[in-house]
Design an enzyme around this catalytic site. Structure first.
Site, PDB file in Angstrom:
ATOM      1  N   CYS A   1      -3.933 -74.558 -10.128  1.00 12.09           N
ATOM      2  CA  CYS A   1      -3.553 -72.918 -10.150  1.00 12.09           C
ATOM      3  C   CYS A   1      -4.684 -72.304 -11.186  1.00 12.09           C
ATOM      4  O   CYS A   1      -4.916 -72.521 -12.156  1.00 12.09           O
ATOM      5  CB  CYS A   1      -2.291 -72.804 -10.738  1.00 12.09           C
ATOM      6  SG  CYS A   1      -1.935 -71.041 -10.889  1.00 12.09           S
TER       7      CYS A   1
ATOM      8  N   CYS B   1      12.563 -63.204  -6.063  1.00 13.94           N
ATOM      9  CA  CYS B   1      13.697 -62.314  -5.642  1.00 13.94           C
ATOM     10  C   CYS B   1      13.730 -60.853  -6.349  1.00 13.94           C
ATOM     11  O   CYS B   1      13.716 -60.611  -7.733  1.00 13.94           O
ATOM     12  CB  CYS B   1      15.128 -62.920  -6.031  1.00 13.94           C
ATOM     13  SG  CYS B   1      16.453 -62.119  -5.289  1.00 13.94           S
TER      14      CYS B   1
ATOM     15  N   CYS C   1      -3.389 -69.779 -13.893  1.00 19.34           N
ATOM     16  CA  CYS C   1      -2.508 -70.351 -14.904  1.00 19.34           C
ATOM     17  C   CYS C   1      -3.648 -71.318 -15.593  1.00 19.34           C
ATOM     18  O   CYS C   1      -3.282 -71.953 -16.743  1.00 19.34           O
ATOM     19  CB  CYS C   1      -1.124 -70.997 -14.605  1.00 19.34           C
ATOM     20  SG  CYS C   1      -0.159 -69.740 -13.940  1.00 19.34           S
TER      21      CYS C   1
END
Length: 383
Positions: A157, A185, A160
């Site tokens: 990543c 969500c 990160c």
């Protein structure tokens, strides 16, 4: 939480020492300010408004008239059991909603094996037998990851600045890598990941049960509002609350079965959309389907009698997950140790149509035939 560390003697300066360093350095993603923006909070505020509107109209316009009936009437007894059922479901819904919002779904730790300073950057290295093995941490015997890029390198990543564990993905809204990420969500302003997946699933369960119960029991009040005389505002609020409940029931009825199916197959929403059951360089394909019981257990926790309560989330770190072929190999070893014929694992027909099942049998073939090699030449990763 701070204390003065007074010197024993001499004019040495004082320094502050934290009494609870773990608490001070704890990164709770749920309270991170990165995702609590006005645009991100609006969907959650809409959900809170819908829940409040449906609950208020049902409680004050349906339950209250029933409970105000004579105590020996059928309306009063019907109001009692409806109040107990709906209020209990609503309480569980609120608890699951809060836990889904404020529970950190899990992030990649700051340990050296996941940082950029890792000396081994390739996921697979050749073994002495000429086969390929998953990358193992220095001095360790457990595999770090099995999933990799098409080039064979470990997934990294760049935001990160860390390597990704299996089933981990980066969320640009939360600005963090989430362990076993299912999806982000917007309705809970949080990612659904390893540590809050159970609360999200139970939120769907109790939302569907609550809304459907309200729709069924509230039909009586709607019928009376249409056929009998009542104020226009009461009639409007009853129809409005029923409309919201019907819409929520219809949406959840389509959404909930999908997540039940994904949980039964040990697959997340992202893995399903990306068709994760693809070849990863080995003869076998990566599959975490361990069977229905173990798949449900990996989401709802280790204790079946607590599966429907918003407590006891799944155990483990969320960094390693047992694969289907490892489970088959373990069963074969146990069968050989107990003197039970294990050839049935290879000859038993599989009606699921999944290539992972065939790959698991192929991986277990050397063990059944008397070999001592590991599945696919790889070390087993802990669950």
């Amino acid at each position: 939480i701070w204390a003065r560390d007074l010197p024993a003697s001499g004019p040495r300066p004082r320094r502050l020492v934290p009494l609870f360093p773990r608490v001070l350095h704890l990164k709770v993603m749920a309270f991170s300010g990165k995702r609590w923006t006005c645009a991100n909070v609006l969907p959650m505020a809409f959900v809170v408004w819908v829940i409040s509107a449906v609950w208020s109209s049902y409680t004050f316009l349906h339950l209250k008239p029933l409970l105000q009936s004579p105590r020996d009437s059928d309306d009063f007894h019907r109001g009692i059991w409806q109040a107990v059922a709906v209020q209990t479901l609503a309480a569980l819904l609120i608890v699951c909603f809060l836990r889904a919002v404020f529970t950190d779904p899990g992030s990649v730790p700051d340990s050296p094996e996941w940082g950029r300073k890792e000396t081994q950057t390739r996921m697979r290295v050749p073994s002495a037998a000429g086969e390929e093995q998953p990358l193992t941490p220095p001095g360790g015997s457990k595999a770090l990851t099995y999933e990799c890029k098409q080039s064979g390198e470990r997934r990294f990543c760049k935001w990160c600045d860390k390597f990704k564990p299996d089933r981990c993905h980066h969320c640009r809204v939360c600005r963090s890598c989430v362990l076993r990420m299912d999806h982000h969500c917007p309705w809970i302003v949080n990612c659904v990941g390893f540590r809050n997946h159970k609360f999200f699933f139970l939120l769907l369960v109790y939302s569907l049960l609550t809304s459907s119960t309200i729709v069924v029991t509230m039909m009586e009040s709607i019928s009376k509002a249409v056929t009998e005389e009542c104020t226009p505002i009461v009639r409007f609020l009853l129809v409005f609350g029923m409309t919201l409940a019907v819409i929520m029931t219809m949406l959840l009825s389509m959404f909930f079965p999908l997540h039940v199916w994904l949980m039964s197959k040990a697959t997340t929403t992202i893995e399903f959309c990306e068709k994760r059951y693809r070849s990863n360089g080995l003869s076998a394909q990566v599959s975490y389907d361990l069977g229905l019981y173990w798949n449900v257990k990996s989401v709802l926790g280790p204790h079946p009698f607590l599966w429907l309560l918003p407590i006891s989330p799944p155990e483990g770190s969320g960094l390693y997950f047992e694969r289907a072929e490892e489970r088959v190999a373990k069963l074969v070893k146990d069968a050989k140790f107990n003197g039970t014929p294990a050839a049935g694992l290879l000859s038993a027909p599989d009606h699921s149509g999944k290539p992972a099942a065939d790959a698991a049998r192929m991986a277990a073939a050397p063990l059944i035939n008397g070999g001592n090699e590991e599945v696919g030449g790889a070390h087993a990763s802990p669950a």
